[in-house]
Design a protein around this motif. Structure first.
Motif, PDB file in Angstrom:
ATOM      1  N   ARG A  39      27.135  33.271  30.754  1.00 12.72           N
ATOM      2  CA  ARG A  39      26.925  32.399  31.450  1.00 12.72           C
ATOM      3  C   ARG A  39      26.323  32.073  32.273  1.00 12.72           C
ATOM      4  O   ARG A  39      26.370  33.312  33.537  1.00 12.72           O
ATOM      5  N   MET A  40      25.326  31.537  32.741  1.00 17.76           N
ATOM      6  CA  MET A  40      25.038  31.524  34.599  1.00 17.76           C
ATOM      7  C   MET A  40      25.816  30.032  35.063  1.00 17.76           C
ATOM      8  O   MET A  40      25.611  29.358  34.483  1.00 17.76           O
ATOM      9  N   GLU A  41      26.506  30.536  36.061  1.00 14.66           N
ATOM     10  CA  GLU A  41      27.396  29.948  37.023  1.00 14.66           C
ATOM     11  C   GLU A  41      26.081  29.109  38.026  1.00 14.66           C
ATOM     12  O   GLU A  41      26.803  28.454  38.172  1.00 14.66           O
ATOM     13  N   GLN A  42      25.292  29.510  38.610  1.00 15.22           N
ATOM     14  CA  GLN A  42      24.279  29.201  39.746  1.00 15.22           C
ATOM     15  C   GLN A  42      23.151  29.816  39.524  1.00 15.22           C
ATOM     16  O   GLN A  42      23.206  30.646  39.720  1.00 15.22           O
ATOM     17  N   ASP A  43      22.415  28.671  39.683  1.00  7.86           N
ATOM     18  CA  ASP A  43      20.465  28.888  40.397  1.00  7.86           C
ATOM     19  C   ASP A  43      20.331  28.172  41.162  1.00  7.86           C
ATOM     20  O   ASP A  43      19.858  27.314  41.139  1.00  7.86           O
ATOM     21  N   SER A  86      35.471  49.422  32.137  1.00  7.63           N
ATOM     22  CA  SER A  86      34.367  50.523  31.760  1.00  7.63           C
ATOM     23  C   SER A  86      33.671  50.395  31.959  1.00  7.63           C
ATOM     24  O   SER A  86      32.467  49.008  32.558  1.00  7.63           O
ATOM     25  N   ALA A  87      33.279  51.658  32.174  1.00  9.76           N
ATOM     26  CA  ALA A  87      31.552  51.956  32.883  1.00  9.76           C
ATOM     27  C   ALA A  87      30.751  51.379  31.350  1.00  9.76           C
ATOM     28  O   ALA A  87      29.857  50.853  31.519  1.00  9.76           O
ATOM     29  N   ASP A  88      31.100  51.247  30.258  1.00  6.47           N
ATOM     30  CA  ASP A  88      29.927  51.347  29.195  1.00  6.47           C
ATOM     31  C   ASP A  88      29.755  49.076  29.542  1.00  6.47           C
ATOM     32  O   ASP A  88      28.809  48.626  29.058  1.00  6.47           O
ATOM     33  N   VAL A  89      30.660  48.681  30.169  1.00  6.77           N
ATOM     34  CA  VAL A  89      30.858  47.222  30.041  1.00  6.77           C
ATOM     35  C   VAL A  89      29.620  47.077  31.409  1.00  6.77           C
ATOM     36  O   VAL A  89      29.097  45.750  31.256  1.00  6.77           O
ATOM     37  N   MET A  90      29.966  48.115  32.214  1.00  8.52           N
ATOM     38  CA  MET A  90      29.912  47.735  33.444  1.00  8.52           C
ATOM     39  C   MET A  90      27.778  48.009  33.336  1.00  8.52           C
ATOM     40  O   MET A  90      27.418  47.181  33.863  1.00  8.52           O
ATOM     41  N   ALA A  91      27.659  48.378  32.824  1.00  7.83           N
ATOM     42  CA  ALA A  91      26.590  49.328  31.836  1.00  7.83           C
ATOM     43  C   ALA A  91      25.572  48.021  31.914  1.00  7.83           C
ATOM     44  O   ALA A  91      24.256  47.552  31.765  1.00  7.83           O
ATOM     45  N   LYS A  92      26.444  47.690  30.725  1.00 10.24           N
ATOM     46  CA  LYS A  92      25.739  46.151  29.612  1.00 10.24           C
ATOM     47  C   LYS A  92      25.577  45.308  30.673  1.00 10.24           C
ATOM     48  O   LYS A  92      25.108  44.378  30.463  1.00 10.24           O
ATOM     49  N   ILE A  93      26.702  44.558  31.508  1.00  7.78           N
ATOM     50  CA  ILE A  93      26.198  43.057  32.568  1.00  7.78           C
ATOM     51  C   ILE A  93      25.090  43.515  33.121  1.00  7.78           C
ATOM     52  O   ILE A  93      24.491  42.453  33.976  1.00  7.78           O
ATOM     53  N   ASN A  94      24.952  45.221  33.937  1.00  5.27           N
ATOM     54  CA  ASN A  94      24.021  44.762  35.026  1.00  5.27           C
ATOM     55  C   ASN A  94      22.837  44.956  34.074  1.00  5.27           C
ATOM     56  O   ASN A  94      22.067  44.763  34.603  1.00  5.27           O
ATOM     57  N   ALA A  95      22.293  45.798  32.768  1.00  6.94           N
ATOM     58  CA  ALA A  95      21.353  45.782  32.575  1.00  6.94           C
ATOM     59  C   ALA A  95      20.920  43.931  31.709  1.00  6.94           C
ATOM     60  O   ALA A  95      19.585  43.785  32.311  1.00  6.94           O
ATOM     61  N   SER A  96      21.633  42.882  31.519  1.00  8.08           N
ATOM     62  CA  SER A  96      21.574  41.374  31.411  1.00  8.08           C
ATOM     63  C   SER A  96      21.441  40.785  32.434  1.00  8.08           C
ATOM     64  O   SER A  96      20.460  40.072  32.059  1.00  8.08           O
ATOM     65  N   GLY A  97      22.150  41.154  34.051  1.00  3.75           N
ATOM     66  CA  GLY A  97      21.979  40.538  34.572  1.00  3.75           C
ATOM     67  C   GLY A  97      20.748  40.771  35.032  1.00  3.75           C
ATOM     68  O   GLY A  97      19.605  39.286  35.700  1.00  3.75           O
ATOM     69  N   LYS A  98      20.405  41.672  35.503  1.00  3.49           N
ATOM     70  CA  LYS A  98      18.845  42.566  35.470  1.00  3.49           C
ATOM     71  C   LYS A  98      17.412  41.609  35.119  1.00  3.49           C
ATOM     72  O   LYS A  98      16.435  41.149  35.243  1.00  3.49           O
ATOM     73  N   LEU A  99      18.130  41.752  33.966  1.00  4.42           N
ATOM     74  CA  LEU A  99      16.975  41.028  33.068  1.00  4.42           C
ATOM     75  C   LEU A  99      16.922  39.307  33.006  1.00  4.42           C
ATOM     76  O   LEU A  99      15.380  38.909  33.140  1.00  4.42           O
ATOM     77  N   ALA A 100      18.169  38.694  33.280  1.00  4.80           N
ATOM     78  CA  ALA A 100      17.823  37.451  33.673  1.00  4.80           C
ATOM     79  C   ALA A 100      17.744  37.121  35.242  1.00  4.80           C
ATOM     80  O   ALA A 100      16.933  36.043  35.652  1.00  4.80           O
ATOM     81  N   LEU A 101      17.454  38.446  35.908  1.00  8.21           N
ATOM     82  CA  LEU A 101      16.546  38.186  37.067  1.00  8.21           C
ATOM     83  C   LEU A 101      15.554  38.196  37.086  1.00  8.21           C
ATOM     84  O   LEU A 101      14.237  37.539  37.854  1.00  8.21           O
ATOM     85  N   GLU A 102      14.465  39.118  36.436  1.00  7.69           N
ATOM     86  CA  GLU A 102      13.223  38.986  36.621  1.00  7.69           C
ATOM     87  C   GLU A 102      12.815  37.958  35.281  1.00  7.69           C
ATOM     88  O   GLU A 102      11.680  37.809  35.930  1.00  7.69           O
ATOM     89  N   GLU A 103      13.730  37.469  34.961  1.00  8.25           N
ATOM     90  CA  GLU A 103      13.214  36.218  34.190  1.00  8.25           C
ATOM     91  C   GLU A 103      13.238  34.560  34.876  1.00  8.25           C
ATOM     92  O   GLU A 103      12.320  34.109  35.009  1.00  8.25           O
ATOM     93  N   GLY A 126      11.301  31.819  49.363  1.00 12.30           N
ATOM     94  CA  GLY A 126      12.259  31.037  49.687  1.00 12.30           C
ATOM     95  C   GLY A 126      13.324  32.457  49.126  1.00 12.30           C
ATOM     96  O   GLY A 126      13.123  33.684  48.739  1.00 12.30           O
ATOM     97  N   PHE A 127      14.271  31.633  49.443  1.00  9.06           N
ATOM     98  CA  PHE A 127      15.957  32.669  49.044  1.00  9.06           C
ATOM     99  C   PHE A 127      17.005  32.012  47.995  1.00  9.06           C
ATOM    100  O   PHE A 127      16.820  30.540  47.278  1.00  9.06           O
ATOM    101  N   GLY A 128      17.614  33.105  46.880  1.00  8.84           N
ATOM    102  CA  GLY A 128      18.105  32.571  46.111  1.00  8.84           C
ATOM    103  C   GLY A 128      18.969  33.054  45.957  1.00  8.84           C
ATOM    104  O   GLY A 128      19.740  33.895  46.352  1.00  8.84           O
ATOM    105  N   VAL A 129      20.367  32.396  45.501  1.00  8.29           N
ATOM    106  CA  VAL A 129      21.451  33.114  45.360  1.00  8.29           C
ATOM    107  C   VAL A 129      21.599  32.307  43.216  1.00  8.29           C
ATOM    108  O   VAL A 129      21.850  32.013  42.862  1.00  8.29           O
ATOM    109  N   LEU A 130      21.971  33.371  42.923  1.00  4.30           N
ATOM    110  CA  LEU A 130      22.127  33.515  41.398  1.00  4.30           C
ATOM    111  C   LEU A 130      23.166  33.707  40.648  1.00  4.30           C
ATOM    112  O   LEU A 130      23.538  35.819  40.878  1.00  4.30           O
ATOM    113  N   VAL A 131      24.189  33.258  39.985  1.00  2.01           N
ATOM    114  CA  VAL A 131      25.454  33.772  39.414  1.00  2.01           C
ATOM    115  C   VAL A 131      25.656  33.436  38.187  1.00  2.01           C
ATOM    116  O   VAL A 131      25.429  33.018  37.481  1.00  2.01           O
TER     117      VAL A 131
END
Length: 347
Positions: free
Chosen positions: A257-261, A20-37, A241-246
């Protein structure tokens, strides 16, 4: 061929999962916050490391220049200090390049094929494995051949961040990311100051059944880069450097859950005492391909009933020390990345 990571659907060969669009918005926001951190943590760690190395050097610069340039006594009164200055002035770029020149070969034509290959090049624990490992060392990784591939393309979700702090000098920092083309990067400069930048794109996917299974993120990621450090006594540092954050979430966008950093350094340099360093080709810049030739992200285990998002990102920081004597340390860097597609290899 391409799965659109932002169309609200996680597509597999056997099923279609509605998000759903609500779920998409939720995970997008939390993902961006985690990458910022993560970006802030990486930048702060590097800043603290550089500060520790700069403190004693700063004291030495102040003491040495104070004794040789600003006292009224004749210069001959300080022969050890003057001898050291004359010796340091003989440091040349040519010597540095001879010691640190990277071997540049024509690998670009093979890079797209490596990104799309069904054979893993990096195992779960980061060792070379599979067919390649068996040939060169008999290594067994316990991961089967890739049996399926998902190929994800634009439009992506984009992220960028830049900043810094002025000391006695100044900084300039700019970061960018284009969701429609997959281009991202940064350009920053510090003169008696510090600057940091990061940028990247996100892809979203739901792995194909059967699950659990091992998954590897393989972006096709050519990039241009150049960097330069100069120290007129006061030190300067430069790194990138480069990274893959999952991350993954359940189908309601909860239980993050953080699967990979995974991260690796593409350059890390420091200069002092009239040194001047830069990338192999200098102002002309250089070209490479990220996440290949020993820098592939490892596999991780994916499970059913979960949504996965992977950030392919770059980060960098530079700084120059400053004081009351002479010019300040200065450093600059630029990187321009293109990600036309991202392969999700599934064993």
């Amino acid at each position: 061929m391409f799965n659109n990571p932002l169309n609200g659907l996680g597509k597999t060969s056997n099923e279609k999962t509605e998000i759903s669009a609500d779920v998409m918005a939720k995970i997008n926001a939390s993902g961006k916050l985690a990458l910022e951190e993560k970006f802030e943590a990486v930048t702060q760690q590097r800043r603290e490391q550089n500060l520790r190395t700069a403190v004693e050097q700063h004291k030495l610069v102040e003491a040495l220049l104070g004794s040789t340039r600003y006292e009224q006594a004749p210069q001959t009164a300080h022969p050890p200090e003057l001898s050291k200055l004359k010796m340091l002035e003989k440091i040349s770029d040519e010597k540095y390049r001879n010691e640190n020149q990277r071997i540049l070969d024509q690998r670009s034509k093979y890079s797209a094929a490596r990104a799309l290959t069904v054979r893993p090049f990096r195992t779960l624990d980061g060792e070379i494995g599979g067919i390649i490992g068996g040939i060169i060392g008999g290594i067994s990784d316990g991961i089967a051949e890739d049996t399926k591939l998902q190929v994800l393309g634009a439009p992506y979700e984009a992220w960028s961040r830049s900043g810094g702090a002025d000391g006695r000098g100044y900084h300039v920092a700019q970061a960018y990311a284009d969701p429609l083309t997959g281009k991202f990067g940064f350009n920053h400069f510090a003169y008696g100051a510090q600057a940091s930048s990061g940028a990247g794109i996100w892809v979203q996917f739901v792995p194909d059944p059967p699950l659990p299974r091992f998954v590897q993120i393989r972006p096709y990621c050519p990039y241009f880069y150049k960097w330069h450090d100069h120290a007129h006594f006061y030190v300067a540092h430069n790194n990138a450097g480069f990274g893959v954050l999952v991350f993954s979430w359940d189908m309601q966008g909860n239980d993050q859950r953080m699967e990979q950093d995974y991260r690796y350094t593409i350059w890390s340099d420091g200069v002092s005492w009239l040194q001047d360093h830069d990338n192999p080709s200098g102002d002309a810049g250089d070209y490479e391909n990220a996440f290949q030739w020993g820098n592939e992200a490892p596999y991780f285990e994916a499970h059913s009933g979960r949504i996965y998002k992977a950030a392919i990102w770059c980060h960098g920081s530079c700084d120059g020390d400053s004081g009351v004597f002479g010019d300040y340390g200065q450093a600059s860097a630029a990187i321009d990345v293109s990600v036309p597609w991202v392969v999700v290899g599934q064993s």
